[in-house]
Design a protein around this motif. Structure first.
Motif, PDB file in Angstrom:
ATOM      1  N   VAL A   1       0.706  -1.313   0.045  1.00 39.19           N
ATOM      2  CA  VAL A   1       0.059  -0.119  -0.093  1.00 39.19           C
ATOM      3  C   VAL A   1       0.842   1.407   0.049  1.00 39.19           C
ATOM      4  O   VAL A   1       0.474   2.197  -0.355  1.00 39.19           O
ATOM      5  CB  VAL A   1      -1.017  -0.109   1.025  1.00 39.19           C
ATOM      6  N   GLY A   2       1.970   1.080   0.460  1.00 38.10           N
ATOM      7  CA  GLY A   2       2.768   2.391   0.483  1.00 38.10           C
ATOM      8  C   GLY A   2       3.386   2.969  -0.910  1.00 38.10           C
ATOM      9  O   GLY A   2       3.832   4.108  -1.077  1.00 38.10           O
ATOM     10  N   GLU A   3       3.106   2.021  -1.942  1.00 34.47           N
ATOM     11  CA  GLU A   3       3.496   2.487  -3.370  1.00 34.47           C
ATOM     12  C   GLU A   3       2.234   3.116  -3.975  1.00 34.47           C
ATOM     13  O   GLU A   3       2.463   3.659  -5.208  1.00 34.47           O
ATOM     14  CB  GLU A   3       3.653   1.112  -4.061  1.00 34.47           C
ATOM     15  N   LEU A   4       1.151   3.525  -3.430  1.00 32.22           N
ATOM     16  CA  LEU A   4      -0.043   4.224  -3.946  1.00 32.22           C
ATOM     17  C   LEU A   4       0.523   5.679  -4.068  1.00 32.22           C
ATOM     18  O   LEU A   4       0.864   6.302  -3.408  1.00 32.22           O
ATOM     19  CB  LEU A   4      -1.118   4.159  -3.047  1.00 32.22           C
ATOM     20  N   PRO A   5      -0.011   6.181  -5.403  1.00 31.02           N
ATOM     21  CA  PRO A   5       0.307   7.551  -5.734  1.00 31.02           C
ATOM     22  C   PRO A   5      -0.438   8.506  -4.685  1.00 31.02           C
ATOM     23  O   PRO A   5      -1.356   8.081  -4.108  1.00 31.02           O
ATOM     24  CB  PRO A   5      -0.158   7.733  -7.045  1.00 31.02           C
ATOM     25  N   ALA A   6       0.060   9.906  -4.734  1.00 28.38           N
ATOM     26  CA  ALA A   6      -0.654  10.739  -3.446  1.00 28.38           C
ATOM     27  C   ALA A   6      -1.973  10.946  -3.960  1.00 28.38           C
ATOM     28  O   ALA A   6      -2.732  10.933  -2.927  1.00 28.38           O
ATOM     29  CB  ALA A   6       0.423  11.866  -3.568  1.00 28.38           C
ATOM     30  N   GLY A   7      -2.485  11.235  -5.303  1.00 20.24           N
ATOM     31  CA  GLY A   7      -3.960  11.453  -5.417  1.00 20.24           C
ATOM     32  C   GLY A   7      -4.681  10.202  -5.198  1.00 20.24           C
ATOM     33  O   GLY A   7      -5.852  10.433  -4.673  1.00 20.24           O
ATOM     34  N   VAL A   8      -4.207   8.958  -5.507  1.00 14.78           N
ATOM     35  CA  VAL A   8      -5.005   7.774  -4.975  1.00 14.78           C
ATOM     36  C   VAL A   8      -5.162   7.695  -3.491  1.00 14.78           C
ATOM     37  O   VAL A   8      -6.268   7.185  -3.009  1.00 14.78           O
ATOM     38  CB  VAL A   8      -4.506   6.570  -5.738  1.00 14.78           C
ATOM     39  N   GLN A   9      -4.143   8.180  -2.681  1.00 15.38           N
ATOM     40  CA  GLN A   9      -4.119   7.972  -1.234  1.00 15.38           C
ATOM     41  C   GLN A   9      -5.353   8.773  -0.754  1.00 15.38           C
ATOM     42  O   GLN A   9      -5.807   8.412  -0.065  1.00 15.38           O
ATOM     43  CB  GLN A   9      -2.797   8.522  -0.867  1.00 15.38           C
ATOM     44  N   ALA A  10      -5.381  10.182  -1.462  1.00 16.20           N
ATOM     45  CA  ALA A  10      -6.642  10.866  -0.922  1.00 16.20           C
ATOM     46  C   ALA A  10      -7.693  10.091  -1.200  1.00 16.20           C
ATOM     47  O   ALA A  10      -8.845  10.221  -0.111  1.00 16.20           O
ATOM     48  CB  ALA A  10      -6.373  12.312  -1.561  1.00 16.20           C
TER      49      ALA A  10
ATOM     50  N   LEU B   1      -8.676   7.034  -1.400  1.00 14.85           N
ATOM     51  CA  LEU B   1      -8.716   5.808  -0.662  1.00 14.85           C
ATOM     52  C   LEU B   1      -9.006   6.222   0.847  1.00 14.85           C
ATOM     53  O   LEU B   1     -10.028   5.641   1.557  1.00 14.85           O
ATOM     54  CB  LEU B   1      -7.444   5.054  -0.296  1.00 14.85           C
ATOM     55  N   LEU B   2      -8.377   7.607   1.353  1.00 17.52           N
ATOM     56  CA  LEU B   2      -8.831   7.977   2.599  1.00 17.52           C
ATOM     57  C   LEU B   2     -10.377   8.242   2.654  1.00 17.52           C
ATOM     58  O   LEU B   2     -11.120   8.149   3.740  1.00 17.52           O
ATOM     59  CB  LEU B   2      -8.017   9.341   2.904  1.00 17.52           C
ATOM     60  N   ARG B   3     -11.181   8.827   1.503  1.00 15.87           N
ATOM     61  CA  ARG B   3     -12.454   9.232   1.534  1.00 15.87           C
ATOM     62  C   ARG B   3     -13.174   7.923   1.548  1.00 15.87           C
ATOM     63  O   ARG B   3     -14.154   7.908   2.263  1.00 15.87           O
ATOM     64  CB  ARG B   3     -12.769  10.002   0.304  1.00 15.87           C
ATOM     65  N   ALA B   4     -12.714   6.777   0.741  1.00 14.45           N
ATOM     66  CA  ALA B   4     -13.579   5.603   1.045  1.00 14.45           C
ATOM     67  C   ALA B   4     -13.414   4.838   2.053  1.00 14.45           C
ATOM     68  O   ALA B   4     -14.229   4.326   2.622  1.00 14.45           O
ATOM     69  CB  ALA B   4     -12.927   4.859   0.000  1.00 14.45           C
ATOM     70  N   LEU B   5     -12.317   5.306   2.917  1.00 16.69           N
ATOM     71  CA  LEU B   5     -12.431   4.476   4.455  1.00 16.69           C
ATOM     72  C   LEU B   5     -13.189   5.393   5.170  1.00 16.69           C
ATOM     73  O   LEU B   5     -14.090   4.839   6.239  1.00 16.69           O
ATOM     74  CB  LEU B   5     -10.974   4.401   4.912  1.00 16.69           C
ATOM     75  N   GLN B   6     -13.059   6.768   5.194  1.00  8.49           N
ATOM     76  CA  GLN B   6     -13.882   7.523   6.006  1.00  8.49           C
ATOM     77  C   GLN B   6     -15.392   7.463   5.832  1.00  8.49           C
ATOM     78  O   GLN B   6     -16.043   7.584   6.776  1.00  8.49           O
ATOM     79  CB  GLN B   6     -13.359   9.028   5.797  1.00  8.49           C
ATOM     80  N   ASP B   7     -15.996   7.485   4.586  1.00  9.88           N
ATOM     81  CA  ASP B   7     -17.199   7.721   4.230  1.00  9.88           C
ATOM     82  C   ASP B   7     -17.938   6.336   3.572  1.00  9.88           C
ATOM     83  O   ASP B   7     -19.027   6.261   3.452  1.00  9.88           O
ATOM     84  CB  ASP B   7     -17.494   8.754   3.085  1.00  9.88           C
TER      85      ASP B   7
ATOM     86  N   PHE C   1       4.076   9.646   2.744  1.00  7.73           N
ATOM     87  CA  PHE C   1       2.878   9.184   2.889  1.00  7.73           C
ATOM     88  C   PHE C   1       1.862   9.946   3.669  1.00  7.73           C
ATOM     89  O   PHE C   1       2.216  10.355   4.595  1.00  7.73           O
ATOM     90  CB  PHE C   1       3.082   7.602   3.494  1.00  7.73           C
ATOM     91  N   ARG C   2       0.583   9.878   3.329  1.00  2.00           N
ATOM     92  CA  ARG C   2      -0.339  10.820   3.972  1.00  2.00           C
ATOM     93  C   ARG C   2      -0.406  10.316   5.482  1.00  2.00           C
ATOM     94  O   ARG C   2      -0.814   9.032   5.772  1.00  2.00           O
ATOM     95  CB  ARG C   2      -1.646  10.770   3.302  1.00  2.00           C
ATOM     96  N   ALA C   3      -0.321  11.177   6.515  1.00  6.75           N
ATOM     97  CA  ALA C   3      -0.486  10.691   7.699  1.00  6.75           C
ATOM     98  C   ALA C   3      -1.666  10.366   8.303  1.00  6.75           C
ATOM     99  O   ALA C   3      -1.976   9.458   8.864  1.00  6.75           O
ATOM    100  CB  ALA C   3       0.029  12.015   8.814  1.00  6.75           C
ATOM    101  N   ASP C   4      -2.789  11.190   7.700  1.00  6.52           N
ATOM    102  CA  ASP C   4      -4.119  10.783   8.095  1.00  6.52           C
ATOM    103  C   ASP C   4      -4.642   9.598   7.583  1.00  6.52           C
ATOM    104  O   ASP C   4      -5.375   8.803   8.228  1.00  6.52           O
ATOM    105  CB  ASP C   4      -5.212  11.918   7.547  1.00  6.52           C
ATOM    106  N   LEU C   5      -4.024   9.097   6.433  1.00  3.71           N
ATOM    107  CA  LEU C   5      -4.294   7.597   5.829  1.00  3.71           C
ATOM    108  C   LEU C   5      -3.713   6.676   6.631  1.00  3.71           C
ATOM    109  O   LEU C   5      -4.265   5.628   6.962  1.00  3.71           O
ATOM    110  CB  LEU C   5      -3.995   7.723   4.332  1.00  3.71           C
ATOM    111  N   TYR C   6      -2.588   6.971   7.012  1.00  6.29           N
ATOM    112  CA  TYR C   6      -1.867   6.003   7.962  1.00  6.29           C
ATOM    113  C   TYR C   6      -2.568   5.477   9.044  1.00  6.29           C
ATOM    114  O   TYR C   6      -2.553   4.491   9.537  1.00  6.29           O
ATOM    115  CB  TYR C   6      -0.238   6.402   8.335  1.00  6.29           C
TER     116      TYR C   6
END
Length: 470
Positions: free
Chosen positions: A238-247, A249-255, A290-295
């Motif tokens: 998962v650490g290989e995900l591009p920054a844009g996709v990380q954002a 993914l974060l929304r998918a986890l949150q909402d 890596f996005r801290a909020d996603l981590y």
């Protein structure tokens, strides 16, 4: 051998218990208070605790243990006259109680029975998990037992899990176990390798896309999130995900919502995420890579898979199981490992972990004609290239032949050649992922089957997939 956590504020009693436990062949972990015991629970097989202690007493410790691991046997030591309290403790989930001053033989029997009950429960859970995932789980060492116990505690709880470990340790197996032992076991288990997809395709692969979303998208397709609806999505590397996709993914986890590429709508998804990585994502987040909020969203529970060098006692059984699989696959009869060879395997560090061990066993079996395989089989074979170096090893240097002059440096590739190489790799991976099915590979790539066939011929891939299914 069981790990027995001993809790008593009386130093003399604690020393006597520790001596008894060690005499039984178990490992004793003595602490003098409930507060000291709590951080030592991971990996314990049995807890023996005094009932009356200052601060956190035995009943409070029992309740705390039951919240963390309801299957961990707890034996209470009670003073005379405390039987009524002890009965309450049994109703609260204690395994057994023993009156002070305790009889040494009685205490030994209780501890042995508690350890055996713990082992049988773990074995039963492992057999159920093996049946669910269709393969054996080998891990009798203390680090693996602790990991499997943690998996058993976490799996039924619908939380996101981050699985860390070196390359080749078997992180994907942990993901499969978390799914198999969860309420989602009847749903799909979907794996997505974040490192195997070019950054520009990662978003469309994860979240899907609609027709016309980008060049070549002649039809829409659902992404891995939608395919995993109702089940588990394992994100490898998962650490290989591009920054844009990380954002996203974060929304998918949150909402619990995803937006396919090119779509003007959101889609609800019900997916449990198990993320796997060989990186220290916390350090990556601190460094801004890596996005801290996603981590923090991914690491609700963090499990660490131990490297093979930290569980050498598992190597002999693991090697024999891998030998059985390879011998069956290659049609080699009566293949077996000599004891001296097993000793050499167990003494190795295995920087590539289980994957490297599996490749080594496959090589030994492939070169074997059956019968016992001795330790000399690990040495280079005349006429064959030497075994591949372990992951992370420096590349070999070609010294050339004495008297030869250095060769001309390779011609640099043109831009067209570099782009062709990238496209060829994408198509080859798609064909592999689709099991050689051209229609499925075309669907994954978002192109027509005719376009895919043209590309296969252009890049010389057609012969490799000549028997591919339509």
């Amino acid at each position: 051998m069981a790990r027995v956590l001993l809790v008593d504020d009386d130093g003399a009693v604690l020393a006597a218990l520790a001596e008894l436990v060690r005499a039984q062949g178990h490992e004793a972990i003595p602490v003098s208070s409930g507060a000291e015991a709590l951080p030592r629970l991971d990996g314990a097989d049995v807890v023996v605790t005094d009932l009356a202690m200052p601060g956190m007493d035995g009943l409070e410790l029992l309740r705390a243990i039951r919240e963390r691991d309801e299957a961990l046997p707890v034996v209470l030591l009670t003073a005379h006259g405390s039987e009524r309290v002890a009965v309450r403790a049994m109703k609260a989930g204690a395994y057994e109680y023993v009156s002070k001053p305790f009889d040494v033989d009685e205490m030994a029997v209780v501890i042995d029975r508690a350890a055996e009950a713990r082992a049988l429960r773990a074995q039963s859970r492992r057999l159920r998990a093996e049946q669910a995932i269709g393969r054996r789980i080998i891990g009798g060492s203390a680090p693996m037992r602790r990991l499997l116990e943690a998996v058993g505690r976490v799996a039924p709880k619908d939380v996101t899990v981050l699985v860390r470990g070196e390359t080749g340790v078997g992180k994907e197996l942990v993901g499969a176990l978390l799914h198999a032992e969860s309420p989602r076991a009847a749903g799909p288990l979907v794996r997505f390798n974040c490192a195997a997809i070019p950054p520009e395709l990662a978003e469309a692969e994860l979240f899907g896309h609609v027709r016309g979303a980008f060049t070549g998208a002649i039809q829409g397709r659902s992404g891995f999130f939608a395919q995993a609806h109702g089940g588990t999505l394992v994100l490898d590397e998962v650490g290989e995900l591009p920054a844009g996709v990380q954002a996203k993914l974060l929304r998918a986890l949150q909402d619990g919502e995803i937006q396919p590429v090119g779509a003007g709508r959101l889609e609800k998804v019900d997916v449990r995420i198990v993320a796997c990585t060989n990186r220290d994502l916390e350090a990556e987040a601190r460094a801004g890579r890596f996005r801290a909020d996603l981590y923090y969203r991914l690491a609700v529970v963090e499990l660490v898979v131990p490297p093979l060098r930290e569980r050498r006692e598992d190597v002999p059984e693991l090697a024999r199981e891998l030998l059985r699989r390879c011998a069956e696959r290659f049609g080699v009869e009566d293949a077996r490992l000599a004891p001296a060879l097993v000793d050499r395997l167990a003494a190795s560090d295995w920087p590539g972990n289980v994957r490297q061990l599996e490749n080594t066993i496959a090589r030994l079996v492939a070169l074997s004609t059956g019968g016992e395989i001795g330790p000399d089989a690990l040495d280079p074979t005349p006429g064959l290239a030497p075994p591949a170096p372990p992951p992370g090893a420096p590349p070999a240097v070609d010294a050339g032949v004495e008297g030869d002059s250095p060769g001309e440096p390779d011609r640099p590739l043109t831009l067209r050649e570099q782009l062709d190489a990238v496209e060829r790799g994408i198509i080859a991976r798609a064909m592999t992922a689709a099991g050689g099915n051209q229609s499925e590979a075309a669907r994954r790539l978002g192109v027509s089957r005719g376009t895919l066939i043209d590309r296969l011929k252009r890049f010389g891939l057609a012969p490799d997939y000549g028997g591919a299914r339509r």
